[in-house]
Design an enzyme around this catalytic site. Structure first.
Site, PDB file in Angstrom:
ATOM      1  N   ASP A   1       0.862  -1.171   0.000  1.00 27.71           N
ATOM      2  CA  ASP A   1       0.000   0.000   0.000  1.00 27.71           C
ATOM      3  C   ASP A   1       0.913   1.240   0.000  1.00 27.71           C
ATOM      4  O   ASP A   1       2.141   1.150   0.090  1.00 27.71           O
ATOM      5  CB  ASP A   1      -0.974  -0.016   1.192  1.00 27.71           C
ATOM      6  CG  ASP A   1      -2.232   0.803   0.901  1.00 27.71           C
ATOM      7  OD1 ASP A   1      -2.162   1.700   0.030  1.00 27.71           O
ATOM      8  OD2 ASP A   1      -3.276   0.576   1.541  1.00 27.71           O
TER       9      ASP A   1
HETATM   10  C1  BGC Z   1      -5.038   3.206   0.139  1.00 28.47           C
HETATM   11  C2  BGC Z   1      -5.149   2.213  -0.995  1.00 28.47           C
HETATM   12  C3  BGC Z   1      -4.931   2.896  -2.314  1.00 28.47           C
HETATM   13  C4  BGC Z   1      -3.637   3.668  -2.301  1.00 28.47           C
HETATM   14  C5  BGC Z   1      -3.331   4.373  -3.607  1.00 28.47           C
HETATM   15  C6  BGC Z   1      -3.805   4.075   0.012  1.00 28.47           C
HETATM   16  O1  BGC Z   1      -3.806   5.113   0.934  1.00 28.47           O
HETATM   17  O2  BGC Z   1      -5.027   2.502   1.357  1.00 28.47           O
HETATM   18  O3  BGC Z   1      -6.396   1.569  -0.958  1.00 28.47           O
HETATM   19  O4  BGC Z   1      -4.939   1.941  -3.349  1.00 28.47           O
HETATM   20  O5  BGC Z   1      -3.686   4.623  -1.270  1.00 28.47           O
HETATM   21  O6  BGC Z   1      -4.190   5.408  -3.860  1.00 28.47           O
END
Ligand code: BGC
Length: 733
Positions: free
Chosen positions: A279
């Site tokens: 993530d």
């Molecule tokens: C979130 C993810 C997301 C990523 C990219 C993160 O903060 O937890 O779900 O895919 O950001 O935007």
């Protein structure tokens, strides 16, 4: 065939066929031609080029020139949130001009729409309609491809049982079967139009302590396997291209560093051959987790645990090559990670995506077709929770409506929290839609928001109440603002925000019937409203056609069919409250102090899982449970009658409880559901199948076991449906 006809005190005994423990590895086989191409490329790559494939970079605020140079040098494998056609073209050209010409992946979160925004995922889950969800996935995939995005970072299949957690809105709620079914439908829809997709956030993210985002979670091994892992397994078996590791720590180990779950389970035992992506900055966050002392160590720990792609922390870009050179990271692991990325790039033929061209963003305007789908989705997502006095749908007696509340005229609020390319202008507010419909019907509408979205003061209440006093009915649009839900938006209170409750109370004081419509990304603990309002509709965040869809429902042009995908607490202190709770040794008995309860709240939810009304009435009778078939599936059949005045669709639900086992089993689990459309007066036998796997569970060592004994099936229109049947499963011969 012996069949059990009604809920009886005695039980029938059925024998199941022999049980084969362990699950067949079902991840799709590798394509030899793609594997040969990947192996050839890996054989020709430098160490830096290999690491480059594992680096994902987000669009930076400043100049794109350095990023293009990095891509040209083979030091970037994927980019995140790059939409501008010129940027995209320059980056694609840079990748083409790199030594090996390996294409870039363009990633983006796409959870419920690119531009033609449909209801939020929790709303779509309320439809209990996987076909609808697959079609919205297809729509999103098509729009994404048109603007050059090829990797959707989702679907979210986190099981969310604590309404305080802001990200409940991103997924399909609290029950494993619903999250699995909706996740599969969405992944299929997106992949069918060529998108790269796969589940997130692996795993147990929804169980963060006290619902506080990014906090730690503790989940027993058996619960992890019985509840949280299943949706991921199903999506992997169905061909997921990528799995995102979650931010949080699970049982003391950050998921970004959990080799047992990422490598031993996901990759080895499940046979997942795609990409594990971190993530956002999660590899860097290993420093905060106290799992690594230096960036180099964080990169090594995450990589050895099984994280293939680093989302934007830069730690792989900066440290991985040195770790390999120093012998702390084996080349074989590096080659494996690179192969996973290239397999997706060439296996899905990403290189074939044409540049979308300079008008890409403009061409995304909603069309009549996409609007029709968005409207259908909103109609099927809005849950009718109460309608005791039959005020809905509005009849000819309604001549004047007061539309009150901060959400009523805010089209962007209808869109919800999870969208970056939405245009507010595309969204039709409830006020706009209602005014138009009322005009055509000769009904007067007065409108007043009462307060702004935060509703910090009551300065507008008098004016709003004055309009309400003159009306035949008050439609009150209250609830959370979109910014209060999703990532980082956990709440310590599940009440209406600001002074909205006071506004609602003032409206109720007029003695005019109040139709409450709540916008929300989680269940709201509206105990004091329930029973007071004439009707209560949960609209979630219904998307660009939310206003017209809501008006369709208010006037009966659409008959509600949605059901709650989560249990609603009576008060915040009940959270987490959910269907699949384990039994207590002292189940609640009214008046008995020493039974499991709260002294200041009923022990049951305000609105149970699976609950939702229709404008017609569905009667259930004659529950029959057949013996298991050769595979061990048990079918239950019920007579469903539409005994009300309108055509309608009912979501028939089947729940299972294992009454006695070596471990305590959940009080009820959703094991099957289907939507059934019936004309007024029509009756039909509806059969649902409790699959053989529902009669087994994972024990504390993650071993699947099936024990003979007593089971109970419950069938009906919600998780508190009264028709039940018990039967015994005999030991296998
Ligand atoms: C979130 C993810 C997301 C990523 C990219 C993160 O903060 O937890 O779900 O895919 O950001 O935007």
């Amino acid at each position: 065939m012996r069949r059990l006809r009604v809920a009886l005190a005695f039980a029938l005994a059925f024998a199941l066929p022999a049980f084969t423990p362990g699950e067949a590895q079902a991840a799709p086989p590798l394509d030899p031609a793609v594997e040969a191409r990947v192996a050839d490329l890996i054989g020709r790559m430098t160490l830096e080029e290999k690491v480059g494939q594992l680096v994902m970079v987000a669009r930076s605020a400043g100049s794109q020139v350095p990023l293009r140079q990095e891509v040209r040098a083979g030091r970037v494998g994927s980019v995140l949130s790059v939409f501008e056609p010129d940027d995209q073209k320059a980056l694609r050209d840079s990748a083409r001009a790199s030594r090996l010409g390996i294409p870039l992946l363009f990633a983006k979160d796409i959870l419920h729409g690119v531009r033609s925004i449909t209801p939020v995922p929790l709303g779509l889950a309320s439809s209990f309609d996987p076909d609808l969800v697959e079609r919205t996935g297809r729509l999103d995939g098509e729009e994404a491809r048109r603007i050059g995005i090829d990797w959707a970072l989702g679907p979210t299949v986190d099981i969310a049982r604590d309404a305080r957690w802001g990200r409940m809105v991103d997924g399909a709620g609290e029950e494993t079967l619903l999250a699995t079914t909706m996740g599969l439908a969405r992944q299929r829809g997106m992949r069918a139009v060529g998108m790269i997709a796969g589940p997130k956030h692996f795993v147990g993210y929804g169980a963060v302590e006290a619902g506080r985002d990014y906090a730690a979670a503790e989940i027993a091994t058996s619960t992890l396997h019985n509840v949280y892992l299943k949706p991921f397994k199903a999506l992997v078996d169905d061909g997921a291209d990528a799995v995102m590791a979650a931010f949080h720590s699970l049982n003391g180990r950050p998921m970004t560093a959990d080799g047992h779950l990422l490598t031993d389970l996901l990759k080895r035992d499940w046979g997942f051959n795609g990409i594990v992506v971190s993530d956002w900055h999660a590899i860097e966050e290993l420093l905060n987790h106290g799992i690594a002392a230096t960036p180099a160590e964080a990169a090594r720990v995450a990589f050895l645990a099984g994280v293939d792609v680093d989302m934007n922390s830069g730690f792989y870009a900066n440290h991985l090559a040195a770790e390999v050179r120093a012998g702390r990271v084996p080349m074989a692991r590096l080659d494996d990670a690179v192969a996973r990325v290239l397999r997706v790039k060439y296996g899905r033929d990403i290189a074939a995506i044409a540049d979308p061209g300079p008008k890409a963003l403009v061409r995304l305007d909603p069309t009549p077709e996409t609007r029709a789908l968005a409207r259908e989705a909103a109609q099927k997502s809005i849950v009718l929770i109460d309608n005791d006095r039959g005020i809905l749908p509005f009849g000819p007696g309604i001549k004047r409506i007061a539309l009150i509340g901060p959400q009523s005229a805010e089209p962007n609020e209808h869109i919800g929290p999870l969208v970056t390319l939405a245009r507010w202008d595309d969204s039709v507010s409830t006020w706009t839609a209602l005014a138009e419909r009322a005009k055509a019907l000769g009904i007067a509408v007065d409108h007043h928001p009462g307060c702004d979205l935060a509703c910090a003061d009551n300065l507008g209440f008098n004016e709003a109440v004055a309009k309400a006093r003159d009306a035949d009915v008050i439609v009150a649009l209250l609830g959370e603002q979109r910014e209060w839900t999703s990532e980082g938006q956990s709440r310590a209170s599940l009440d209406l925000p600001g002074r909205q409750q006071e506004l609602l109370d003032r409206l109720l004081d007029t003695d005019k019937p109040v139709v409450l419509v709540t916008f929300q990304g989680r269940p709201l603990a509206l105990s004091s409203a329930r029973g007071q309002v004439a009707a209560w509709l949960t609209a979630w965040f219904p998307g660009i056609e939310g206003g017209p869809a809501l008006v369709d429902i208010l006037f009966g042009d659409a008959n509600p069919s949605a059901k709650m995908p989560v249990s609603t607490p009576r008060t915040t202190g009940q959270a987490p409250i959910y269907l699949g709770q384990l039994p207590s040794g002292r189940p609640y008995k009214p008046g008995n102090r020493y039974t499991s309860k709260w002294i200041d709240a009923e022990p049951t939810p305000l609105v149970p899982f699976g609950w939702g009304l229709s404008y017609t009435r569905f009667d259930y009778a004659d529950l029959r449970v057949g013996p298991p078939d050769a595979a061990g599936n048990v079918a239950a059949t019920v007579r469903l009658t539409n005994s009300g005045p309108r055509a309608g669709t009912e979501v028939v639900q089947l729940y299972l409880r294992q009454m006695v086992a070596s471990r305590s089993r959940p009080l009820d689990e959703l094991v099957a559901f289907t939507r059934v459309a019936l004309q007024p007066g029509e009756s039909r036998d509806v059969s649902l199948v409790a699959p053989a796997a529902a009669f087994a569970y994972y024990d504390e060592d993650a071993r699947p076991v099936r024990e003979p004994g007593r089971f109970r099936l419950r069938m009906g229109g919600s998780s508190v449906a009264p028709l039940t049947a018990e039967f015994d499963i005999k030991p296998a011969r």
